[in-house]
Design a protein around this motif. Structure first.
Motif, PDB file in Angstrom:
ATOM      1  N   TYR A  23       1.109  -1.249   0.004  1.00 15.84           N
ATOM      2  CA  TYR A  23      -0.092  -0.126  -0.333  1.00 15.84           C
ATOM      3  C   TYR A  23       0.933   1.372  -0.176  1.00 15.84           C
ATOM      4  O   TYR A  23       0.081   2.006   0.366  1.00 15.84           O
ATOM      5  N   VAL A  24       2.795   1.595   0.265  1.00 15.39           N
ATOM      6  CA  VAL A  24       3.060   2.409   0.017  1.00 15.39           C
ATOM      7  C   VAL A  24       2.944   2.803  -1.545  1.00 15.39           C
ATOM      8  O   VAL A  24       2.525   4.125  -2.381  1.00 15.39           O
ATOM      9  N   ASN A  25       3.157   1.698  -2.490  1.00 10.23           N
ATOM     10  CA  ASN A  25       2.743   1.887  -3.914  1.00 10.23           C
ATOM     11  C   ASN A  25       1.149   3.061  -3.808  1.00 10.23           C
ATOM     12  O   ASN A  25       1.491   4.131  -4.718  1.00 10.23           O
TER      13      ASN A  25
ATOM     14  N   THR B   5      -1.922   7.419  -4.979  1.00 10.31           N
ATOM     15  CA  THR B   5      -3.239   8.271  -4.807  1.00 10.31           C
ATOM     16  C   THR B   5      -3.248   9.447  -4.293  1.00 10.31           C
ATOM     17  O   THR B   5      -3.671  11.013  -5.053  1.00 10.31           O
ATOM     18  N   SER B   6      -1.542   9.670  -3.929  1.00  5.32           N
ATOM     19  CA  SER B   6      -1.197  11.533  -3.281  1.00  5.32           C
ATOM     20  C   SER B   6      -1.388  11.798  -4.030  1.00  5.32           C
ATOM     21  O   SER B   6      -1.377  13.674  -4.261  1.00  5.32           O
TER      22      SER B   6
ATOM     23  N   PRO C 125      -5.519   2.295  -6.829  1.00  2.00           N
ATOM     24  CA  PRO C 125      -4.695   2.558  -5.547  1.00  2.00           C
ATOM     25  C   PRO C 125      -5.770   1.085  -4.855  1.00  2.00           C
ATOM     26  O   PRO C 125      -4.787   1.119  -3.903  1.00  2.00           O
ATOM     27  N   GLY C 126      -7.270   0.810  -4.881  1.00  2.00           N
ATOM     28  CA  GLY C 126      -7.660   0.583  -3.888  1.00  2.00           C
ATOM     29  C   GLY C 126      -8.516   0.010  -4.385  1.00  2.00           C
ATOM     30  O   GLY C 126     -10.260  -0.497  -3.867  1.00  2.00           O
ATOM     31  N   ALA C 127      -9.011  -0.545  -5.570  1.00  2.00           N
ATOM     32  CA  ALA C 127      -9.843  -0.516  -6.826  1.00  2.00           C
ATOM     33  C   ALA C 127     -10.107  -1.258  -7.891  1.00  2.00           C
ATOM     34  O   ALA C 127      -9.194  -0.730  -7.799  1.00  2.00           O
ATOM     35  N   ASN C 128     -10.690  -1.719  -8.116  1.00  2.00           N
ATOM     36  CA  ASN C 128     -10.355  -2.636  -9.545  1.00  2.00           C
ATOM     37  C   ASN C 128     -11.241  -1.697 -10.470  1.00  2.00           C
ATOM     38  O   ASN C 128     -12.293  -1.310 -10.424  1.00  2.00           O
ATOM     39  N   LEU C 129     -10.363  -2.120 -11.711  1.00  2.00           N
ATOM     40  CA  LEU C 129     -11.220  -1.358 -12.478  1.00  2.00           C
ATOM     41  C   LEU C 129     -12.300  -1.878 -14.228  1.00  2.00           C
ATOM     42  O   LEU C 129     -11.966  -3.297 -13.775  1.00  2.00           O
TER      43      LEU C 129
END
Ligand code: PMP
Length: 295
Positions: free
Chosen positions: A159-161, A166-167, A190-194
């Motif tokens: 989640y560093v990636n 996101t930032s 960053p936290g969801a699928n497309l």
């Protein structure tokens, strides 16, 4: 955002204790190296009371993530579900976000953890990305290479990636990022699928470079039930720019429409899209308002 109050009870290492009294060591491998695994789960108020959506799938993924990282973890799916329901009950939560985290013990060596501890806590959390259509920016960061990490594990360090992506997007005035894989194909948020729609067909990036989401699998299942053709493959940003519509999905985000990518707008009105239909089905499904055969 307050994740706990003075009265919050959490589960930590075999005990139900106030969040205000829970401690962990500063020498944990998880803290120093991101060597830990977690889950993001939701419970919803249904006619039969609070129900954890896809509990088995989430707890099995937690076990599998530990296995892939070589973290010792002895809890069964049934135990994990029992603890989670108890946490909801003690804290009087029904529509909630449940966060299990497996923490490794103090160890500064770069070898597999010898022991771990389980935290399960819950709080009330609205849709993670809100419910407005999202303005995405293609990230300058790519998803990690699957030969560097186990991309199907939900490991803390990955989640560093996500935080970087996101930032970067937020600083540039966008709502969220879209990450490509290291070869330039579409990957995920960053936290969801497309997913994207083109000429009545839904497309989603294949597994390999992404976290294979439980919501993604549910969306694919909803498509099968609704007779919507859905394909998995390797797609390029160009495929997305020429699509009719797109959406993100995930436990935290649920199903949320995308307005634009790098300021290029999708032409189809959201209410006319497959994504909109899927969102309605998904929100009914999580509350137990459609037959469990789909779930
Ligand atoms: N990709 C990433 C990187 C995520 O963090 C998440 C959220 N867990 C997802 C996809 C969606 O997964 P799920 O549907 O299992 O929540």
């Amino acid at each position: 955002m307050a994740y706990f109050t003075d009265s919050t009870i959490l589960y930590y290492d075999g005990q139900y204790i106030p969040a205000t009294q829970a401690h962990t060591g500063l020498y944990a491998q998880t803290l120093h190296y991101g060597y830990g695994v977690f889950e993001g789960i939701r419970s919803y108020e249904t006619e039969d009371g609070p129900r954890i959506f896809k509990a088995r799938e989430h707890f099995e993924r937690l076990q599998r993530s530990c296995e892939l990282l070589g973290i010792p973890f002895a809890y069964s799916v049934e135990e994990l579900a029992e603890i989670s329901y108890k946490i909801l009950k003690i804290n009087k939560l029904s529509d909630a976000y449940i966060r299990p985290l497996v923490l490794c013990d103090p160890n500064m060596a770069l070898v597999n953890g010898q022991s771990s501890r389980l935290l399960i806590t819950a709080w009330h959390w609205g849709a993670y990305l809100g419910d407005k259509l999202l303005r995405l920016k293609i990230s300058s960061y790519c998803r990690p290479h699957p030969r560097s990490l186990h991309m199907e594990a939900k490991a803390s360090g990955h989640y560093v990636n996500s935080i970087l992506a996101t930032s970067e997007a937020r600083h540039a005035g966008f709502d969220e990022a879209l990450l490509l894989d290291c070869e330039g194909y579409l990957a995920e948020g960053p936290g969801a699928n497309l997913f994207f729609e083109k000429n009545g067909v839904l497309y989603t990036p294949a597994t390999g470079h992404i976290l294979p989401g439980i919501t993604r699998a549910t969306v694919i299942r909803i498509c099968e039930q609704m007779g919507i053709p859905c394909r998995e493959g390797r797609y390029t940003p160009e495929d997305l720019f020429t699509a009719d519509s797109a959406f993100y999905c995930g436990t935290g985000a649920e199903v949320v429409g995308i307005q634009s990518i790098d300021n290029k707008l999708f032409t189809k009105g959201w209410s006319e899209t497959i994504g909109h239909k899927i969102r309605e089905s998904y929100l009914a499904l999580v509350r137990g308002r459609v037959p469990e055969a789909v779930a």
